[in-house]
Enzyme design. Structure first.
Site, PDB file in Angstrom:
ATOM      1  N   ASP A 158      71.434 -17.564  -4.837  1.00 33.71           N
ATOM      2  CA  ASP A 158      71.301 -17.393  -3.265  1.00 33.71           C
ATOM      3  C   ASP A 158      69.874 -16.400  -3.248  1.00 33.71           C
ATOM      4  O   ASP A 158      69.677 -15.508  -3.839  1.00 33.71           O
ATOM      5  CB  ASP A 158      72.554 -17.225  -2.718  1.00 33.71           C
ATOM      6  CG  ASP A 158      72.094 -18.515  -1.672  1.00 33.71           C
ATOM      7  OD1 ASP A 158      71.731 -18.180  -1.229  1.00 33.71           O
ATOM      8  OD2 ASP A 158      73.847 -17.989  -0.896  1.00 33.71           O
ATOM      9  N   ASP A 203      71.284 -25.056   5.554  1.00 26.90           N
ATOM     10  CA  ASP A 203      72.601 -25.249   4.728  1.00 26.90           C
ATOM     11  C   ASP A 203      73.067 -26.461   5.844  1.00 26.90           C
ATOM     12  O   ASP A 203      72.680 -26.315   6.507  1.00 26.90           O
ATOM     13  CB  ASP A 203      73.441 -24.354   5.272  1.00 26.90           C
ATOM     14  CG  ASP A 203      73.902 -23.106   3.952  1.00 26.90           C
ATOM     15  OD1 ASP A 203      72.705 -23.055   3.624  1.00 26.90           O
ATOM     16  OD2 ASP A 203      74.614 -23.035   3.894  1.00 26.90           O
TER      17      ASP A 203
HETATM   18  C1  GLA Z   1      74.373 -19.341   1.282  1.00 25.87           C
HETATM   19  C2  GLA Z   1      73.802 -20.713   0.690  1.00 25.87           C
HETATM   20  C3  GLA Z   1      74.803 -21.547   0.755  1.00 25.87           C
HETATM   21  C4  GLA Z   1      76.536 -20.975   0.185  1.00 25.87           C
HETATM   22  C5  GLA Z   1      76.540 -19.579   0.721  1.00 25.87           C
HETATM   23  C6  GLA Z   1      77.728 -18.844   0.139  1.00 25.87           C
HETATM   24  O1  GLA Z   1      73.973 -19.790   2.827  1.00 25.87           O
HETATM   25  O2  GLA Z   1      73.073 -21.377   1.050  1.00 25.87           O
HETATM   26  O3  GLA Z   1      75.007 -22.604   0.324  1.00 25.87           O
HETATM   27  O4  GLA Z   1      76.028 -20.651  -1.255  1.00 25.87           O
HETATM   28  O5  GLA Z   1      75.020 -18.925   1.226  1.00 25.87           O
HETATM   29  O6  GLA Z   1      77.664 -17.613   0.818  1.00 25.87           O
END
Ligand code: GLA
Length: 401
Positions: free
Chosen positions: A147, A202
């Site tokens: 990430d 997301d």
């Molecule tokens: C980000 C990523 C998500 C998830 C969260 C976890 O937002 O894009 O897919 O992994 O972090 O905290």
């Protein structure tokens, strides 16, 4: 002479170290990830239950194989700086969990972050990349989602390359999933770094819309599809555009889940289920295990589909498949039902990137309806039907010789 030998050896070692593990994702990876349903509420029971369910439900037989724990599995680093699993949530430890998942014939994935901390505030890998990669290899990890929170001052390509090299040096083949939300055009440099890269922020449990959070937004299925329609040429075997893990079974209607799943298949997207596999409805299971839809996603040509036309917000997508076959998806973006009419014989579909064409004025195709699971005729007749709101018709077309 000696100098030349040394130089050749150095060049060879650069060649050996500076690469990703090749061939681990020749078709888009399929599996399950904990985040969309469980967020930070992960523990070894949840993960074991989902792994068991992946086998018992038939998902494994349909092609799903990765069980990925997302954020919040982490405990503290030990006195030497090695990362440990949270001892309360994962009392048996990561190695035991990996062994269990492997004993089911599945593969095991984990999550970290290129910054100081993960998005959930757990220890990130910055400055500890080689140590973390060593630990993952020792535990038996097969997949890493990496990430991009808390990365101030880092260059994305450089940071992801560091972890790629660390994984390679650790010696265990690990699928490398880049998750920097498309902020730094990873499709332009990701091919030699990882096996898939997130293209957007997301996803939300939402078919059409935006969910606002303080400082960021998550997105509906249609918004994610629309955000990146210009990058299909960057995807292919072993390097995929990733429009995020799926929300099938997490609260949208059955029509919407079916449309979401179909469109992920049309986009040759990684198929990572994001629901509670141990408690899913019959409808969710039927969607996730539709083998004929999955075959569209997993087609070995690995060509991402494209939007061909839109009429009254009914969009038509095409995806070239092996053996001159095509997948076609009629996506009703409206909330209400719409009539659909399509005179195949008036269309010539050209994919100039992949150098393929479906010339319906000259070639007739047999039509297989992938949700009704039956043959419905040929392209020499006009298609006339009504498509419910937020739903799809998905076909496989086979040329009639
Ligand atoms: C980000 C990523 C998500 C998830 C969260 C976890 O937002 O894009 O897919 O992994 O972090 O905290």
């Amino acid at each position: 002479m000696k100098k030349i030998v040394v130089l050749v050896l150095m060049l060879l070692s650069v060649q050996v170290y500076a690469q990703k593990f090749k061939g681990l994702a020749l078709t888009p990876p399929m599996g399950w990830n904990s985040w969309n349903k469980f967020a930070c509420d992960v523990n070894e029971k949840v993960i074991r239950d989902c792994a068991d369910a992946m086998v018992k439900s038939g998902l494994k037989d349909a092609g799903y194989k990765y069980i990925v724990i997302d954020d919040c599995w982490h405990g503290e680093r030990d006195s030497l700086g090695f990362i440990q699993a949270d001892p309360q949530r994962f009392p048996s430890g990561m190695k035991a969990l990996a062994d269990y998942i492997h004993s089911l014939g599945l593969k095991f994935g984990i999550y970290s972050d290129a910054g100081w901390k993960t998005c959930g505030g757990r220890p990130g890998s910055r400055g500890r990349e080689y140590q973390d990669a060593y630990m993952y290899a020792k535990w038996g990890i097969d997949y890493l989602k990496y990430d991009w929170c808390n990365t101030e001052g880092l260059n994305a390509e450089g940071a992801y390359m560091t972890m790629r090299d660390a994984l390679y040096a650790a010696g265990r083949p690990i699928v490398f999933s880049l998750c920097e939300w498309g902020n730094n055009d990873p499709w332009k440099w990701g091919k030699n770094v990882g096996h898939l890269w997130r293209t957007t922020g997301d996803i939300a449990v939402l078919f059409d819309g935006e969910e606002k959070h303080p400082g960021w937004s998550s997105w509906g299925v249609l918004q994610i599809i629309d955000m990146r329609q210009d990058i299909r040429q960057y995807a292919g075997p072993d390097h995929w555009n990733d429009p995020d893990m799926m929300e099938v079974g997490n609260g949208m209607s059955v029509n919407e889940d079916r449309a979401h799943f179909s469109m992920w298949c049309m986009q040759a997207a990684p198929l990572m289920a994001g629901n509670d596999l141990a408690n899913m409805s019959k409808e969710t299971l039927e969607i996730l295990t539709n083998k004929e839809a999955i075959a569209v996603d997993q087609d070995t040509l690995g060509i991402q589909g494209f939007s061909y036309a839109m009429n009254d917000k009914v969009e038509i997508w095409f995806k070239p498949l092996q053996n001159d076959e095509w997948a076609v998806c009629f996506l009703n973006r409206n909330g209400e039902a719409k009539p659909v009419e399509f005179t195949w014989s008036e269309h010539k579909v050209i994919d100039s990137f992949a150098n393929r064409e479906a010339d319906f004025t000259k070639t007739t195709y047999k039509i297989r309806d992938l949700w009704a699971k039956k043959d419905i005729g040929k392209t020499d007749k006009k298609l006339t039907t009504t498509l419910p709101g937020h739903d799809v018709l998905m076909f496989r077309l086979t040329p009639v010789k």
